[in-house]
Scaffold this motif. Structure first.
Motif, PDB file in Angstrom:
ATOM      1  N   LYS A 104       3.712  38.774  16.846  1.00 54.15           N
ATOM      2  CA  LYS A 104       3.536  38.951  15.872  1.00 54.15           C
ATOM      3  C   LYS A 104       4.195  39.381  14.294  1.00 54.15           C
ATOM      4  O   LYS A 104       3.082  39.078  13.524  1.00 54.15           O
ATOM      5  N   LYS A 105       4.066  40.181  14.842  1.00 58.23           N
ATOM      6  CA  LYS A 105       4.541  41.052  13.869  1.00 58.23           C
ATOM      7  C   LYS A 105       5.492  40.789  12.735  1.00 58.23           C
ATOM      8  O   LYS A 105       4.410  40.967  11.474  1.00 58.23           O
ATOM      9  N   ILE A 106       6.143  39.995  12.681  1.00 56.88           N
ATOM     10  CA  ILE A 106       6.922  39.583  11.562  1.00 56.88           C
ATOM     11  C   ILE A 106       6.551  38.258  10.795  1.00 56.88           C
ATOM     12  O   ILE A 106       6.014  38.422   9.650  1.00 56.88           O
ATOM     13  N   GLU A 107       5.571  37.255  11.758  1.00 54.74           N
ATOM     14  CA  GLU A 107       5.197  36.003  11.346  1.00 54.74           C
ATOM     15  C   GLU A 107       3.507  36.757  10.333  1.00 54.74           C
ATOM     16  O   GLU A 107       3.937  36.523   9.103  1.00 54.74           O
ATOM     17  N   TYR A 108       2.920  37.467  10.638  1.00 54.51           N
ATOM     18  CA  TYR A 108       1.682  37.548  10.189  1.00 54.51           C
ATOM     19  C   TYR A 108       1.777  38.137   8.748  1.00 54.51           C
ATOM     20  O   TYR A 108       1.340  38.343   7.372  1.00 54.51           O
ATOM     21  N   GLU A 109       3.257  39.757   8.332  1.00 54.35           N
ATOM     22  CA  GLU A 109       3.782  40.481   7.055  1.00 54.35           C
ATOM     23  C   GLU A 109       4.204  39.455   6.464  1.00 54.35           C
ATOM     24  O   GLU A 109       4.099  39.135   5.535  1.00 54.35           O
ATOM     25  N   VAL A 110       5.015  38.191   7.518  1.00 56.35           N
ATOM     26  CA  VAL A 110       5.806  37.331   5.977  1.00 56.35           C
ATOM     27  C   VAL A 110       4.036  35.921   5.290  1.00 56.35           C
ATOM     28  O   VAL A 110       4.153  35.545   3.901  1.00 56.35           O
ATOM     29  N   GLU A 111       2.981  36.051   6.235  1.00 57.88           N
ATOM     30  CA  GLU A 111       1.807  35.716   5.735  1.00 57.88           C
ATOM     31  C   GLU A 111       1.515  35.577   4.526  1.00 57.88           C
ATOM     32  O   GLU A 111       1.213  35.251   3.866  1.00 57.88           O
ATOM     33  N   GLU A 112       1.356  37.187   4.683  1.00 59.01           N
ATOM     34  CA  GLU A 112       0.225  38.183   3.963  1.00 59.01           C
ATOM     35  C   GLU A 112       0.972  38.826   2.568  1.00 59.01           C
ATOM     36  O   GLU A 112       0.104  38.086   1.514  1.00 59.01           O
ATOM     37  N   ILE A 113       2.192  38.310   2.480  1.00 60.86           N
ATOM     38  CA  ILE A 113       3.339  39.030   1.579  1.00 60.86           C
ATOM     39  C   ILE A 113       3.597  37.336   0.520  1.00 60.86           C
ATOM     40  O   ILE A 113       3.673  37.832  -0.474  1.00 60.86           O
ATOM     41  N   THR A 114       3.354  36.327   1.187  1.00 57.66           N
ATOM     42  CA  THR A 114       3.594  35.395   0.816  1.00 57.66           C
ATOM     43  C   THR A 114       2.511  34.753  -0.334  1.00 57.66           C
ATOM     44  O   THR A 114       2.485  33.642  -0.467  1.00 57.66           O
ATOM     45  N   SER A 115       1.413  35.044   0.167  1.00 57.20           N
ATOM     46  CA  SER A 115       0.486  34.239  -0.183  1.00 57.20           C
ATOM     47  C   SER A 115      -0.447  34.925  -1.039  1.00 57.20           C
ATOM     48  O   SER A 115      -1.494  34.608  -2.131  1.00 57.20           O
ATOM     49  N   LYS A 116       0.556  35.858  -1.100  1.00 60.15           N
ATOM     50  CA  LYS A 116      -0.001  36.886  -2.261  1.00 60.15           C
ATOM     51  C   LYS A 116       0.598  37.408  -3.490  1.00 60.15           C
ATOM     52  O   LYS A 116       2.687  37.812  -3.469  1.00 60.15           O
ATOM     53  N   GLU A 117       0.465  36.851  -5.056  1.00 58.69           N
ATOM     54  CA  GLU A 117       1.688  37.177  -5.690  1.00 58.69           C
ATOM     55  C   GLU A 117       2.181  37.913  -6.054  1.00 58.69           C
ATOM     56  O   GLU A 117       2.839  39.070  -6.276  1.00 58.69           O
ATOM     57  N   GLU A 118       0.863  39.302  -6.226  1.00 57.68           N
ATOM     58  CA  GLU A 118       0.723  41.155  -7.014  1.00 57.68           C
ATOM     59  C   GLU A 118       1.379  41.456  -5.516  1.00 57.68           C
ATOM     60  O   GLU A 118       1.823  42.934  -5.542  1.00 57.68           O
ATOM     61  N   ILE A 119       1.442  41.038  -4.786  1.00 54.92           N
ATOM     62  CA  ILE A 119       1.691  41.708  -3.198  1.00 54.92           C
ATOM     63  C   ILE A 119       3.500  41.625  -3.261  1.00 54.92           C
ATOM     64  O   ILE A 119       3.967  40.026  -2.847  1.00 54.92           O
ATOM     65  N   ARG A 120       4.309  43.304  -2.828  1.00 57.87           N
ATOM     66  CA  ARG A 120       5.575  42.638  -2.536  1.00 57.87           C
ATOM     67  C   ARG A 120       6.302  43.414  -1.632  1.00 57.87           C
ATOM     68  O   ARG A 120       7.496  43.370  -1.184  1.00 57.87           O
ATOM     69  N   TRP A 121       5.359  44.218  -0.645  1.00 57.79           N
ATOM     70  CA  TRP A 121       5.551  44.992   0.323  1.00 57.79           C
ATOM     71  C   TRP A 121       4.198  44.488   0.937  1.00 57.79           C
ATOM     72  O   TRP A 121       3.590  44.794   0.612  1.00 57.79           O
ATOM     73  N   VAL A 122       4.854  44.882   2.579  1.00 55.60           N
ATOM     74  CA  VAL A 122       3.218  44.927   3.615  1.00 55.60           C
ATOM     75  C   VAL A 122       3.414  45.037   4.531  1.00 55.60           C
ATOM     76  O   VAL A 122       4.818  45.805   5.069  1.00 55.60           O
ATOM     77  N   TYR A 123       2.947  45.730   5.562  1.00 53.32           N
ATOM     78  CA  TYR A 123       2.668  46.875   6.982  1.00 53.32           C
ATOM     79  C   TYR A 123       1.903  46.045   7.800  1.00 53.32           C
ATOM     80  O   TYR A 123       0.813  45.323   7.621  1.00 53.32           O
ATOM     81  N   SER A 124       1.676  46.131   9.050  1.00 58.05           N
ATOM     82  CA  SER A 124       1.130  45.846   9.526  1.00 58.05           C
ATOM     83  C   SER A 124       0.016  47.125  10.526  1.00 58.05           C
ATOM     84  O   SER A 124       1.221  48.496  10.180  1.00 58.05           O
ATOM     85  N   GLY A 125      -0.958  47.626  10.893  1.00 56.27           N
ATOM     86  CA  GLY A 125      -1.062  48.627  11.848  1.00 56.27           C
ATOM     87  C   GLY A 125      -0.423  49.549  13.218  1.00 56.27           C
ATOM     88  O   GLY A 125       0.715  48.263  13.100  1.00 56.27           O
ATOM     89  N   TYR A 126      -1.059  49.980  13.850  1.00 50.72           N
ATOM     90  CA  TYR A 126       0.532  50.043  14.556  1.00 50.72           C
ATOM     91  C   TYR A 126      -0.103  51.209  15.900  1.00 50.72           C
ATOM     92  O   TYR A 126      -2.216  51.434  15.252  1.00 50.72           O
ATOM     93  N   GLN A 127      -0.306  51.443  17.130  1.00 56.74           N
ATOM     94  CA  GLN A 127       0.062  52.008  17.891  1.00 56.74           C
ATOM     95  C   GLN A 127       0.591  53.347  18.519  1.00 56.74           C
ATOM     96  O   GLN A 127       2.074  52.968  18.419  1.00 56.74           O
ATOM     97  N   ARG A 128      -0.329  53.815  18.720  1.00 52.78           N
ATOM     98  CA  ARG A 128       1.178  55.321  19.244  1.00 52.78           C
ATOM     99  C   ARG A 128       1.268  54.965  21.035  1.00 52.78           C
ATOM    100  O   ARG A 128       0.482  54.761  21.810  1.00 52.78           O
ATOM    101  N   ILE A 129       2.505  55.143  21.522  1.00 56.47           N
ATOM    102  CA  ILE A 129       2.385  55.025  23.423  1.00 56.47           C
ATOM    103  C   ILE A 129       3.344  56.487  23.154  1.00 56.47           C
ATOM    104  O   ILE A 129       4.020  56.828  22.319  1.00 56.47           O
TER     105      ILE A 129
END
Length: 311
Positions: A104-129
């Motif tokens: 769901k990486k893309i799904e949640y990032e699209v939701e974040e970037i489209t819900s806030k007018e001042e936001i034009r880029w976004v990122y998610s949490g990550y884990q090292r493997i």
């Protein structure tokens, strides 16, 4: 999986000698719950089977996957730009050929970037493997930030990987700086942050693979020092315009990073019993005399070894 009705998403994938991990990477991108309509995979003249993997995915996904193949190795920044130039979607993201995403990486990032007018880029949490896909660092141990995070980017205190940005923001910022052999990603994120605040999705969407063949493991300490100094020089006016607290944080933290790199270089020189490397290390440490070059713990070993070497 059908392409959603919302903004279209394109992903560019820089790849080099990642035959072993590239299938898992591409599967994780193509099987997103919010699937991308365009995936561009750029091979920087790999010497393993990376090109064959890309061609197989082009065959399986002819309308979504496009391969770009360099005849000679052009470096990370040029490879990134080869993919970035071909993306034609509303939103743009990237992923290294040996990393992968959770569904769901893309799904949640699209939701974040489209819900806030001042936001034009976004990122998610990550884990090292690791190479086998085992988690080697928990998400809680990796710092996250949002809003104005230019300072955090310049001191590497934010786990900002595989960001997503509006295509219009990308067009304003331009392409990766191909004159930079290292640090081109940090430089680009600084430029993005100059034009827009960033959003953050708490979803752990990125799986960042750390393998011993990666550049973060094999980079030469002097190349690292040079890249840090070039990055700071290029962004000097931005640093000067920061608050006093943030400005000092950027300068002091990066001096510590450089100092650590010199110490590692000297230690490696001693272990390899290389006079030429050690002399080169000492020369550059003196040349950059403003840096607190702390070889105190190695001084005795250096002196003893040099006396033996010339006797």
């Amino acid at each position: 999986m059908p392409i959603p009705d919302g903004p279209t998403v394109g992903v560019f994938v820089p790849a080099y000698n990642c035959e072993e991990f590239l299938p898992a990477c591409l599967d994780s991108v193509l099987e997103q719950t919010y699937p991308p309509s365009q995936v561009v995979v750029c091979d920087d003249a790999s010497t393993d089977g990376t090109r064959a993997v890309i061609k197989e995915y082009e065959r399986r996904y002819p309308s979504r996957v496009e391969g770009v193949f360099h005849d000679q190795n052009r470096g990370i920044a040029a490879n990134l730009n080869s993919g970035l130039r071909r993306i034609e979607t509303d939103l743009v993201s990237l992923i290294a050929g040996d990393d992968s995403w959770r569904p769901k990486k893309i799904e949640y990032e699209v939701e974040e970037i489209t819900s806030k007018e001042e936001i034009r880029w976004v990122y998610s949490g990550y884990q090292r493997i690791d190479a086998e896909g085992n988690v080697i660092e928990s998400p809680e141990a990796i710092n996250a930030g949002e809003g104005d995070i230019m300072c955090e980017i310049l001191v590497n205190h934010v786990g900002l990987r595989n960001w997503m940005a509006e295509k219009s923001l990308i067009e304003e910022v331009g392409y990766f700086d191909e004159s930079m052999e290292m640090g081109e990603d940090v430089d680009y994120k600084v430029r993005l942050s100059e034009r827009s605040k960033i959003g953050y999705s708490e979803y752990i969407g990125v799986r960042y693979r750390r393998v011993k063949s990666s550049k973060s493991f094999t980079r030469d300490p002097l190349d690292y020092v040079s890249s840090v100094k070039k990055l700071l020089k290029k962004n000097k006016y931005k640093i000067e315009n920061m608050s006093k607290k943030n400005k000092n944080k950027v300068i002091i933290t990066n001096k510590k990073y450089i100092n650590k790199a010199y110490k590692k270089w000297a230690k490696n020189s001693l272990e390899e019993r290389s006079i030429s490397r050690l002399v080169r290390c000492l020369f550059f440490s003196v040349k950059h005399k403003k840096i607190n070059f702390a070889l105190r713990g190695l001084y005795g070993k250096v002196k003893s070894w040099l006396l033996k070497a010339i006797s």
